[in-house]
Motif scaffolding. Structure first.
Motif, PDB file in Angstrom:
ATOM      1  N   LYS A  91       0.702  -1.330  -0.071  1.00 59.87           N
ATOM      2  CA  LYS A  91      -0.098  -0.134   0.100  1.00 59.87           C
ATOM      3  C   LYS A  91       0.866   1.244   0.004  1.00 59.87           C
ATOM      4  O   LYS A  91       1.943   1.314   0.590  1.00 59.87           O
ATOM      5  CB  LYS A  91      -0.753   0.269   1.258  1.00 59.87           C
ATOM      6  N   ALA A  92       0.248   2.276  -0.854  1.00 65.31           N
ATOM      7  CA  ALA A  92       0.905   3.575  -0.626  1.00 65.31           C
ATOM      8  C   ALA A  92       0.633   4.282   0.800  1.00 65.31           C
ATOM      9  O   ALA A  92      -0.587   4.059   1.297  1.00 65.31           O
ATOM     10  CB  ALA A  92       0.576   4.565  -1.748  1.00 65.31           C
ATOM     11  N   MET A  93       1.494   5.039   1.341  1.00 66.82           N
ATOM     12  CA  MET A  93       1.318   5.945   2.209  1.00 66.82           C
ATOM     13  C   MET A  93       0.213   7.021   2.135  1.00 66.82           C
ATOM     14  O   MET A  93      -0.059   7.302   0.832  1.00 66.82           O
ATOM     15  CB  MET A  93       2.547   6.640   3.052  1.00 66.82           C
ATOM     16  N   ALA A  94      -0.556   7.416   3.346  1.00 66.59           N
ATOM     17  CA  ALA A  94      -1.497   8.479   3.015  1.00 66.59           C
ATOM     18  C   ALA A  94      -1.068   9.774   2.210  1.00 66.59           C
ATOM     19  O   ALA A  94       0.136  10.173   2.608  1.00 66.59           O
ATOM     20  CB  ALA A  94      -2.183   8.862   4.191  1.00 66.59           C
ATOM     21  N   LEU A  95      -1.845  10.308   1.387  1.00 66.52           N
ATOM     22  CA  LEU A  95      -1.538  11.640   0.732  1.00 66.52           C
ATOM     23  C   LEU A  95      -0.320  11.418  -0.273  1.00 66.52           C
ATOM     24  O   LEU A  95       0.262  12.375  -0.711  1.00 66.52           O
ATOM     25  CB  LEU A  95      -1.285  12.602   1.652  1.00 66.52           C
ATOM     26  N   THR A  96       0.044  10.225  -0.671  1.00 67.06           N
ATOM     27  CA  THR A  96       1.189   9.933  -1.582  1.00 67.06           C
ATOM     28  C   THR A  96       1.113   8.623  -2.314  1.00 67.06           C
ATOM     29  O   THR A  96       0.049   7.968  -1.788  1.00 67.06           O
ATOM     30  CB  THR A  96       2.471   9.786  -0.827  1.00 67.06           C
ATOM     31  N   ASN A  97       1.984   8.404  -3.360  1.00 66.20           N
ATOM     32  CA  ASN A  97       1.605   7.244  -4.372  1.00 66.20           C
ATOM     33  C   ASN A  97       2.736   6.309  -4.205  1.00 66.20           C
ATOM     34  O   ASN A  97       2.897   5.495  -4.965  1.00 66.20           O
ATOM     35  CB  ASN A  97       1.583   7.701  -5.745  1.00 66.20           C
ATOM     36  N   TYR A  98       3.609   6.457  -2.646  1.00 69.23           N
ATOM     37  CA  TYR A  98       4.677   5.367  -2.837  1.00 69.23           C
ATOM     38  C   TYR A  98       4.426   5.016  -1.121  1.00 69.23           C
ATOM     39  O   TYR A  98       3.920   5.524  -0.295  1.00 69.23           O
ATOM     40  CB  TYR A  98       5.868   6.144  -3.018  1.00 69.23           C
TER      41      TYR A  98
END
Length: 228
Positions: free
Chosen positions: A114-121
């Motif tokens: 999963k990506a972290m919150a508010l980002t795509n990584y």
């Protein structure tokens, strides 16, 4: 009810301890120094207890929110969708849908977490995001290659001092403890991870180690004199 689902009720006023005595002295024009100090000490202690209770209540709330955040964005697996058509549509956009929730997948090639919150990584590949300003790579040297030092480069917060990941930070503490023992200070690193040695002793030990490294480097670079 508030936004968290708890029943909202108006806060009750805090009863001041020893208020009866303060009421009796409220009409006094002059108070002795001892009376003033006793009243201030009593109120300061009560205020300290209120602050501590409020602090631990916030800590419990933070633990529960951190647990939910870690499960939602960090450690829980993807919810697999058994419909092949929906999988193909979701993977094109980098979003996996399951159970009514849209889960953003890390855009790093080959990563399925999963990506972290508010980002795509995800956290492991957050340095691939050119727009992020919160993380930096670990500055500890992992290997010494012929082309130059190879750094660890694990993502850490920019506020970390020294800029090292937890494993290299602990390794640095162990090296410091060994250096202090060689200097005759014994176990100068306590269990609280705070050095007990004096600053000038630690500084002189670091300077000695730097000088030894420079001497060894000069010996390696000096040409050897051949004797016939």
């Amino acid at each position: 009810m508030d936004e968290w689902g708890y029943a909202s009720s108006p806060p009750r006023p805090v009863a001041i301890e020893g208020g009866e005595g303060d009421t009796a002295l409220a009409k006094s024009r002059v108070l002795t120094r001892e009376e003033v100090l006793r009243r201030r000490l009593r109120r300061t202690r009560q205020l300290g207890r209120c602050y501590r209770a409020h602090y631990w209540a916030l800590m419990e709330e933070m633990r529960s929110k951190y647990r939910d955040y870690s499960w939602s964005y960090g450690k829980s697996p993807f919810k697999e969708d058994h419909n092949d058509n929906s999988d193909n549509n979701n993977n094109q956009n980098g979003v996996v849908s399951g159970g009514g929730d849209d889960i953003v997948q890390c855009r790093y090639n080959g990563c399925k977490t999963k990506a972290m919150a508010l980002t795509n990584y995800c956290h492991t590949h957050i340095l691939s995001d050119s727009k992020q300003k919160l993380y930096q790579g670990c500055k500890a040297v992992a290997k010494n290659l012929p082309t130059g030092p190879s750094f660890c480069n694990k993502p850490i917060l920019r506020s970390m001092v020294p800029p090292a990941c937890p494993s290299h930070f602990q390794f640095g503490e162990r090296c410091l403890a060994r250096a202090l023992r060689r200097a005759g200070l014994g176990t100068a690193i306590a269990t609280t991870r705070k050095p007990n040695g004096k600053l000038h002793v630690i500084t002189s030990e670091f300077v000695r180690q730097i000088q030894n490294k420079r001497k060894l480097a000069l010996k390696k670079t000096d040409p050897k004199v051949e004797t016939e």
